[in-house]
Design a protein around this motif. Structure first.
Motif, mmCIF file in Angstrom:
data_model
loop_
_atom_site.group_PDB
_atom_site.id
_atom_site.type_symbol
_atom_site.label_atom_id
_atom_site.label_comp_id
_atom_site.label_asym_id
_atom_site.label_seq_id
_atom_site.Cartn_x
_atom_site.Cartn_y
_atom_site.Cartn_z
ATOM 1 N N GLY A 40 34.697 43.070 46.350
ATOM 2 C CA GLY A 40 34.501 43.999 45.516
ATOM 3 C C GLY A 40 33.411 44.746 45.323
ATOM 4 N N ALA A 41 32.345 44.083 46.141
ATOM 5 C CA ALA A 41 31.014 44.628 46.272
ATOM 6 C C ALA A 41 31.025 45.918 46.944
ATOM 7 C CB ALA A 41 30.187 43.749 46.993
ATOM 8 N N VAL A 42 31.975 46.214 48.269
ATOM 9 C CA VAL A 42 31.855 47.323 48.799
ATOM 10 C C VAL A 42 32.445 48.438 47.967
ATOM 11 C CG1 VAL A 42 33.288 48.509 50.648
ATOM 12 C CG2 VAL A 42 32.143 46.186 51.028
ATOM 13 N N GLN A 43 33.637 48.204 47.331
ATOM 14 C CA GLN A 43 34.129 49.273 46.332
ATOM 15 C C GLN A 43 33.039 49.563 45.250
ATOM 16 O OE1 GLN A 43 35.305 46.649 47.354
ATOM 17 N NE2 GLN A 43 37.491 46.279 47.433
ATOM 18 N N VAL A 60 26.125 43.541 40.483
ATOM 19 C CA VAL A 60 26.936 43.401 41.594
ATOM 20 C C VAL A 60 26.442 42.469 42.605
ATOM 21 C CG1 VAL A 60 28.010 44.533 43.766
ATOM 22 C CG2 VAL A 60 27.640 46.005 41.524
ATOM 23 N N ASN A 61 27.243 41.453 42.752
ATOM 24 C CA ASN A 61 26.899 40.309 43.795
ATOM 25 C C ASN A 61 27.465 40.305 45.151
ATOM 26 O OD1 ASN A 61 26.385 37.718 44.854
ATOM 27 N ND2 ASN A 61 27.414 36.720 43.321
ATOM 28 N N PHE A 62 26.282 40.967 46.035
ATOM 29 C CA PHE A 62 26.750 40.951 47.379
ATOM 30 C C PHE A 62 27.318 39.892 48.304
ATOM 31 C CE2 PHE A 62 25.159 45.259 46.470
ATOM 32 C CZ PHE A 62 26.100 46.019 46.931
ATOM 33 N N ASP A 63 26.839 38.700 47.538
ATOM 34 C CA ASP A 63 27.075 37.343 48.249
ATOM 35 C C ASP A 63 28.093 36.692 47.524
ATOM 36 O OD1 ASP A 63 24.639 37.564 50.050
ATOM 37 O OD2 ASP A 63 23.375 37.034 48.281
ATOM 38 N N TYR A 68 35.298 33.552 41.005
ATOM 39 C CA TYR A 68 34.650 33.714 39.562
ATOM 40 C C TYR A 68 33.764 34.942 39.796
ATOM 41 C CZ TYR A 68 31.375 33.279 35.913
ATOM 42 O OH TYR A 68 30.649 33.838 34.738
ATOM 43 N N ASP A 69 32.734 34.981 41.103
ATOM 44 C CA ASP A 69 31.886 35.936 41.155
ATOM 45 C C ASP A 69 32.549 37.097 41.718
ATOM 46 O OD1 ASP A 69 29.710 34.225 40.643
ATOM 47 O OD2 ASP A 69 29.541 33.307 42.875
ATOM 48 N N MET A 70 33.773 37.008 42.359
ATOM 49 C CA MET A 70 34.472 38.367 42.846
ATOM 50 C C MET A 70 34.781 38.978 41.638
ATOM 51 S SD MET A 70 36.491 37.222 46.094
ATOM 52 C CE MET A 70 35.802 36.421 47.633
ATOM 53 N N ILE A 71 35.197 38.137 40.873
ATOM 54 C CA ILE A 71 35.942 38.962 39.484
ATOM 55 C C ILE A 71 34.905 39.523 38.455
ATOM 56 C CG2 ILE A 71 36.893 38.240 36.925
ATOM 57 C CD1 ILE A 71 38.440 35.960 38.422
ATOM 58 N N GLN A 72 33.511 38.985 38.697
ATOM 59 C CA GLN A 72 32.469 39.877 38.064
ATOM 60 C C GLN A 72 32.382 41.018 38.546
ATOM 61 O OE1 GLN A 72 31.353 38.270 35.146
ATOM 62 N NE2 GLN A 72 32.927 36.794 35.919
ATOM 63 N N ASN A 73 32.454 41.133 39.977
ATOM 64 C CA ASN A 73 32.428 42.433 40.639
ATOM 65 C C ASN A 73 33.202 43.418 40.209
ATOM 66 O OD1 ASN A 73 29.847 41.555 41.886
ATOM 67 N ND2 ASN A 73 31.078 41.090 43.917
ATOM 68 N N LYS A 94 45.075 39.752 42.681
ATOM 69 C CA LYS A 94 45.639 39.723 44.005
ATOM 70 C C LYS A 94 44.439 40.088 45.081
ATOM 71 C CE LYS A 94 50.199 41.645 43.060
ATOM 72 N NZ LYS A 94 51.257 42.984 43.100
ATOM 73 N N LEU A 95 43.475 40.974 44.683
ATOM 74 C CA LEU A 95 42.525 41.402 45.605
ATOM 75 C C LEU A 95 41.677 40.326 45.927
ATOM 76 C CD1 LEU A 95 41.617 44.922 44.044
ATOM 77 C CD2 LEU A 95 42.712 44.363 46.114
ATOM 78 N N VAL A 96 41.096 39.276 44.830
ATOM 79 C CA VAL A 96 40.299 38.244 45.235
ATOM 80 C C VAL A 96 41.055 36.938 46.142
ATOM 81 C CG1 VAL A 96 39.113 38.689 43.044
ATOM 82 C CG2 VAL A 96 40.926 37.034 43.079
ATOM 83 N N LYS A 97 42.157 37.069 46.196
ATOM 84 C CA LYS A 97 42.783 36.231 47.172
ATOM 85 C C LYS A 97 42.513 36.675 48.657
ATOM 86 C CE LYS A 97 44.913 33.913 43.802
ATOM 87 N NZ LYS A 97 44.215 32.527 43.426
ATOM 88 N N GLY A 98 42.139 37.860 48.839
ATOM 89 C CA GLY A 98 41.808 38.396 50.088
ATOM 90 C C GLY A 98 42.831 38.612 51.087
#
Length: 264
Positions: A40-43, A60-63, A68-73, A94-98
């Motif tokens: 989600g950082a790119v978006q 935004v967490n680029f790392d 959990y961290d992706m959900i925050q983004n 769905k998105l955080v599953k890659g």
């Protein structure tokens, strides 16, 4: 505005290679797979480039590596959508599953939206590398401050007790675990539990939003079926049978009504 484009729109026929080239050129990245943008950082940075100053990039967490961290983004991204009144539901679970297809479709939508805002022209005044560098440094600084304050708090608590029982006793080369170590372990366990609770709350929030979204769609269908000029049409009657069904038997009845309308 392209905030609500249909699935047959030309945006959804853009290939992954074109999308990756678009992302890499604008954000000075070197992504080789669509799923590398699943955090989600790119978006978030694409929206930051499109609407300078609207995205709180320090959040935004680029790392991000964990869900959990992706959900925050994605939470940051959804807040930006809400502020800009962009009617787009983000399928975070769905998105955080890659999954490549889910991320591909979302990036296809994002490209179409950003192009509709700036006509596909890159913002020459935006330096993506410098922007990311500042964000990462700020996050590292805040993390260091947080760790330092936590260490100070623990030290002040330990030095103020004056309890002899907290002084480690040694027998030969063996040393019993100190109270500080035990306290540290407990703190880590509490923090893990707090993180888990926060993640569960976010998941519940996302599920509730998804539930409300589909309920609203069903309600729209119900209102349409209740309009005087449509409510007596056999196909509409069949749809209402399914909507109000208390068990699965209504589906067969609805199919019979629909089939009879075609035969007549």
């Amino acid at each position: 505005m392209a905030s609500n484009i249909g699935m047959m729109d030309s945006a959804y026929f853009v290939g992954r290679n074109e999308l990756l080239s678009w992302i890499n050129a604008r954000l000075h990245l070197s992504l080789s797979r669509i799923e590398q943008a699943a955090s989600g950082a790119v978006q978030c940075q694409m929206m930051d480039m499109t609407y300078p100053g609207m995205v709180p990039m320090h959040k935004v967490n680029f790392d991000a590596r964990t869900e959990y961290d992706m959900i925050q983004n994605y939470k940051v991204l959804q807040d930006v959508f809400n502020k800009l009144k962009i009617d787009k539901h983000i399928e975070v679970n769905k998105l955080v599953k890659g999954r490549p297809l889910d991320n591909l479709e979302f990036l296809q939508w994002l490209k179409r939206y950003c192009d509709s805002v700036n006509g596909g022209i890159m913002n020459e005044n935006y330096n993506p590398l410098d922007r990311r560098s500042k964000v990462c440094k700020e996050r590292q600084f805040k993390t260091s401050q947080k760790n330092y304050k936590s260490l100070q708090t623990n030290n002040s608590q330990n030095s103020g007790t004056g309890d002899r029982q907290n002084i480690p006793k040694t027998t030969g080369t063996m040393q019993k675990p100190s109270a500080v170590a035990v306290e540290s372990d407990c703190s880590d366990e509490i923090q893990d539990l707090c993180n888990e609770i926060t993640e569960l709350k976010l998941s519940v929030d996302l599920l509730e939003k998804e539930r409300d979204y589909y309920f609203a769609k069903l309600r729209d269908i119900e209102i349409l079926c209740q309009s005087p000029e449509l409510e007596h049409i056999p196909m509409v009657v069949a749809v209402k049978k399914v909507l109000y069904a208390a068990d699965e038997s209504a589906l067969a009845e609805a199919q019979e009504i629909a089939s009879a309308s075609y035969e007549s």
